[in-house]
Design a protein around this motif. Structure first.
Motif, PDB file in Angstrom:
ATOM      1  N   ARG A   1       0.826  -1.213   0.000  1.00  0.00           N
ATOM      2  CA  ARG A   1       0.000   0.000   0.000  1.00  0.00           C
ATOM      3  C   ARG A   1       0.862   1.265   0.000  1.00  0.00           C
ATOM      4  NH1 ARG A   1      -5.560   0.418   2.862  1.00  0.00           N
ATOM      5  NH2 ARG A   1      -6.304   2.052   1.532  1.00  0.00           N
ATOM      6  N   LEU A   2       2.006   1.230   0.679  1.00  0.00           N
ATOM      7  CA  LEU A   2       2.903   2.384   0.708  1.00  0.00           C
ATOM      8  C   LEU A   2       3.705   2.525  -0.586  1.00  0.00           C
ATOM      9  CD1 LEU A   2       4.264   1.974   4.345  1.00  0.00           C
ATOM     10  CD2 LEU A   2       2.540   3.599   3.547  1.00  0.00           C
ATOM     11  N   LYS A   3       3.874   1.433  -1.335  1.00  0.00           N
ATOM     12  CA  LYS A   3       4.721   1.447  -2.532  1.00  0.00           C
ATOM     13  C   LYS A   3       3.931   1.375  -3.844  1.00  0.00           C
ATOM     14  CE  LYS A   3       8.726   1.053  -1.996  1.00  0.00           C
ATOM     15  NZ  LYS A   3       9.673   2.167  -1.960  1.00  0.00           N
ATOM     16  N   LEU A   4       2.615   1.314  -3.799  1.00  0.00           N
ATOM     17  CA  LEU A   4       1.851   1.009  -4.997  1.00  0.00           C
ATOM     18  C   LEU A   4       1.936   2.057  -6.100  1.00  0.00           C
ATOM     19  CD1 LEU A   4      -1.111   2.698  -5.035  1.00  0.00           C
ATOM     20  CD2 LEU A   4      -1.611   1.039  -3.301  1.00  0.00           C
ATOM     21  N   ASP A   5       2.404   3.253  -5.801  1.00  0.00           N
ATOM     22  CA  ASP A   5       2.533   4.262  -6.844  1.00  0.00           C
ATOM     23  C   ASP A   5       3.994   4.586  -7.154  1.00  0.00           C
ATOM     24  OD1 ASP A   5       1.496   5.934  -8.778  1.00  0.00           O
ATOM     25  OD2 ASP A   5       1.470   7.672  -7.460  1.00  0.00           O
ATOM     26  N   SER A   6       4.897   3.650  -6.881  1.00  0.00           N
ATOM     27  CA  SER A   6       6.302   3.901  -7.165  1.00  0.00           C
ATOM     28  C   SER A   6       6.865   2.792  -8.058  1.00  0.00           C
ATOM     29  CB  SER A   6       7.105   3.995  -5.864  1.00  0.00           C
ATOM     30  OG  SER A   6       7.023   2.795  -5.143  1.00  0.00           O
ATOM     31  N   PHE A   7       7.846   3.172  -8.853  1.00  0.00           N
ATOM     32  CA  PHE A   7       8.496   2.239  -9.756  1.00  0.00           C
ATOM     33  C   PHE A   7       9.393   1.296  -8.961  1.00  0.00           C
ATOM     34  CE2 PHE A   7      11.966   1.012 -12.573  1.00  0.00           C
ATOM     35  CZ  PHE A   7      11.265   0.584 -13.679  1.00  0.00           C
ATOM     36  N   PRO A   8       9.469   0.042  -9.239  1.00  0.00           N
ATOM     37  CA  PRO A   8       8.826  -0.800 -10.238  1.00  0.00           C
ATOM     38  C   PRO A   8       7.560  -1.478  -9.744  1.00  0.00           C
ATOM     39  CG  PRO A   8      10.532  -2.083  -9.201  1.00  0.00           C
ATOM     40  CD  PRO A   8      10.530  -0.708  -8.537  1.00  0.00           C
TER      41      PRO A   8
ATOM     42  N   LYS B   1       4.508  -0.513  -9.026  1.00  0.00           N
ATOM     43  CA  LYS B   1       3.200  -0.224  -9.620  1.00  0.00           C
ATOM     44  C   LYS B   1       3.008  -0.913 -10.966  1.00  0.00           C
ATOM     45  CE  LYS B   1       4.341   4.263 -11.715  1.00  0.00           C
ATOM     46  NZ  LYS B   1       3.866   5.629 -11.763  1.00  0.00           N
ATOM     47  N   TYR B   2       4.090  -1.310 -11.616  1.00  0.00           N
ATOM     48  CA  TYR B   2       3.982  -1.978 -12.914  1.00  0.00           C
ATOM     49  C   TYR B   2       4.010  -3.495 -12.812  1.00  0.00           C
ATOM     50  CZ  TYR B   2       5.035   2.634 -14.765  1.00  0.00           C
ATOM     51  OH  TYR B   2       4.999   3.965 -15.053  1.00  0.00           O
ATOM     52  N   SER B   3       4.467  -4.037 -11.710  1.00  0.00           N
ATOM     53  CA  SER B   3       4.740  -5.474 -11.623  1.00  0.00           C
ATOM     54  C   SER B   3       3.501  -6.335 -11.873  1.00  0.00           C
ATOM     55  CB  SER B   3       5.377  -5.815 -10.278  1.00  0.00           C
ATOM     56  OG  SER B   3       4.550  -5.398  -9.220  1.00  0.00           O
ATOM     57  N   GLY B   4       2.419  -6.074 -11.191  1.00  0.00           N
ATOM     58  CA  GLY B   4       1.223  -6.888 -11.366  1.00  0.00           C
ATOM     59  C   GLY B   4       0.596  -6.718 -12.737  1.00  0.00           C
ATOM     60  N   PHE B   5       0.528  -5.472 -13.197  1.00  0.00           N
ATOM     61  CA  PHE B   5      -0.061  -5.197 -14.512  1.00  0.00           C
ATOM     62  C   PHE B   5       0.745  -5.880 -15.605  1.00  0.00           C
ATOM     63  CE2 PHE B   5      -0.888  -2.630 -18.293  1.00  0.00           C
ATOM     64  CZ  PHE B   5      -2.266  -2.566 -18.274  1.00  0.00           C
ATOM     65  N   LEU B   6       2.074  -5.773 -15.525  1.00  0.00           N
ATOM     66  CA  LEU B   6       2.924  -6.400 -16.544  1.00  0.00           C
ATOM     67  C   LEU B   6       2.850  -7.922 -16.478  1.00  0.00           C
ATOM     68  CD1 LEU B   6       6.098  -4.127 -16.541  1.00  0.00           C
ATOM     69  CD2 LEU B   6       4.410  -4.372 -18.354  1.00  0.00           C
ATOM     70  N   ALA B   7       2.854  -8.486 -15.272  1.00  0.00           N
ATOM     71  CA  ALA B   7       2.809  -9.949 -15.150  1.00  0.00           C
ATOM     72  C   ALA B   7       1.470 -10.497 -15.652  1.00  0.00           C
ATOM     73  CB  ALA B   7       3.037 -10.364 -13.699  1.00  0.00           C
ATOM     74  N   GLY B   8       0.375  -9.933 -15.172  1.00  0.00           N
ATOM     75  CA  GLY B   8      -0.936 -10.428 -15.571  1.00  0.00           C
ATOM     76  C   GLY B   8      -1.252 -10.157 -17.032  1.00  0.00           C
ATOM     77  N   GLY B   9      -0.940  -8.948 -17.493  1.00  0.00           N
ATOM     78  CA  GLY B   9      -1.211  -8.608 -18.889  1.00  0.00           C
ATOM     79  C   GLY B   9      -0.366  -9.411 -19.856  1.00  0.00           C
ATOM     80  N   THR B  10       0.908  -9.585 -19.531  1.00  0.00           N
ATOM     81  CA  THR B  10       1.793 -10.380 -20.391  1.00  0.00           C
ATOM     82  C   THR B  10       1.322 -11.827 -20.449  1.00  0.00           C
ATOM     83  OG1 THR B  10       3.678  -8.952 -19.922  1.00  0.00           O
ATOM     84  CG2 THR B  10       4.169 -11.152 -20.740  1.00  0.00           C
ATOM     85  N   PHE B  11       0.961 -12.376 -19.284  1.00  0.00           N
ATOM     86  CA  PHE B  11       0.477 -13.755 -19.271  1.00  0.00           C
ATOM     87  C   PHE B  11      -0.790 -13.888 -20.114  1.00  0.00           C
ATOM     88  CE2 PHE B  11      -2.346 -17.026 -17.654  1.00  0.00           C
ATOM     89  CZ  PHE B  11      -1.544 -18.144 -17.804  1.00  0.00           C
ATOM     90  N   MET B  12      -1.727 -12.959 -19.970  1.00  0.00           N
ATOM     91  CA  MET B  12      -2.993 -13.051 -20.689  1.00  0.00           C
ATOM     92  C   MET B  12      -2.768 -13.020 -22.205  1.00  0.00           C
ATOM     93  SD  MET B  12      -6.358 -10.545 -20.658  1.00  0.00           S
ATOM     94  CE  MET B  12      -6.275 -10.329 -18.922  1.00  0.00           C
TER      95      MET B  12
END
Length: 186
Positions: A120-127, A129-140
Motif C-alpha cells: 500500500r505504501l509502494k503502490l505508486d512507485s516504480f517498479p 506499480k507496474y509489476s502486477g499489470f505487466l505480469a498479468g497482462g503479459t500472461f494473458m
C-alpha cells in the motif's frame, strides 16, 4: 458456390460498426459529463469519457477489419462451432491473469522490499506499480496468442510483454493520479 462465412462476417462487421458509431456519436457524449481528458486545479487526469471512447474506437476498428477481411480472405469452410473446453480454457487463462495482476505486486514487495514496508505504501512507485499489470497482462496476451497459434514461442512472449508495456505507458505517463490496475484496489 455460396460463401457462408462472408454473410456471417459481414453481419458481425455491420452490427459491430453500427454499435460503435452509436456509442461514439450519441451515448458517450450524452451520458458522460467530463471529456476525454479533464484538467482540474492544474492537475491533468483521465476524463470519464476516455476509456469508453477508446473501447468504441477499438470496436469500430475491429468491425472494419472483419468487414474488409470478409472480402479478402478465401472461404475456409464451415463456421467454427462453440467448444465448451475451449471456453473453459479461455476463462482459466483470464482467471490466472487476474490473480497474477492482483498478487504479483504485493508478493514482490513482501519478498524484496525493506522490513515493515507494505504494498500500500509502494503502490505508486516504480517498479512496484507496474509489476502486477505487466505480469498479468503479459500472461494473458501470451497465453491467448499461444492458444490461437497452437505454439509457445519467445516471439509471442516478447509481443505480449511489449503490448502490455505500451498499454501501461499510455495509461500511466500522461496522468498524474492514475493507478494501473489493480493498484486502486489496495
Amino acid at each position: 458456390m455460396t460463401r457462408p462465412n462472408l454473410l456471417r462476417d459481414l453481419s458481425v462487421a455491420i452490427v459491430g460498426g453500427v454499435l460503435a458509431l452509436i456509442l461514439l456519436l450519441f451515448w458517450i457524449r450524452l451520458d458522460i459529463e467530463t471529456g476525454l481528458i479533464d484538467e482540474w486545479r492544474r492537475t491533468i487526469r483521465i476524463g470519464d469519457a476516455l476509456l469508453p471512447t477508446i473501447g468504441a474506437i477499438g470496436l469500430l476498428g475491429s468491425a472494419l477489419w472483419i468487414g474488409v477481411a470478409a472480402f479478402i480472405k478465401p472461404d475456409t469452410g464451415p463456421c467454427v462451432e462453440f467448444s465448451a473446453p475451449l471456453f473453459a480454457l479461455v476463462l482459466g487463462i483470464q482467471l490466472v491473469s487476474f490473480v497474477l495482476m492482483f498478487w504479483v505486486g504485493p508478493l514482490l514487495v513482501t519478498l524484496l522490499a525493506a522490513e515493515g514496508m507494505t504494498y500500500r505504501l509502494k503502490l505508486d512507485s516504480f517498479p512496484w506499480k507496474y509489476s502486477g499489470f505487466l505480469a498479468g497482462g503479459t500472461f494473458m496476451i501470451f497465453a491467448l496468442k499461444s492458444l490461437l497459434e497452437r505454439s509457445l514461442t519467445l516471439r509471442s512472449l516478447m509481443v505480449a510483454f511489449l503490448a502490455t508495456a505500451v498499454l501501461a505507458f499510455l495509461y500511466d505517463v500522461p496522468f498524474d493520479n492514475m493507478l494501473l490496475p489493480p493498484n486502486g484496489d489496495f
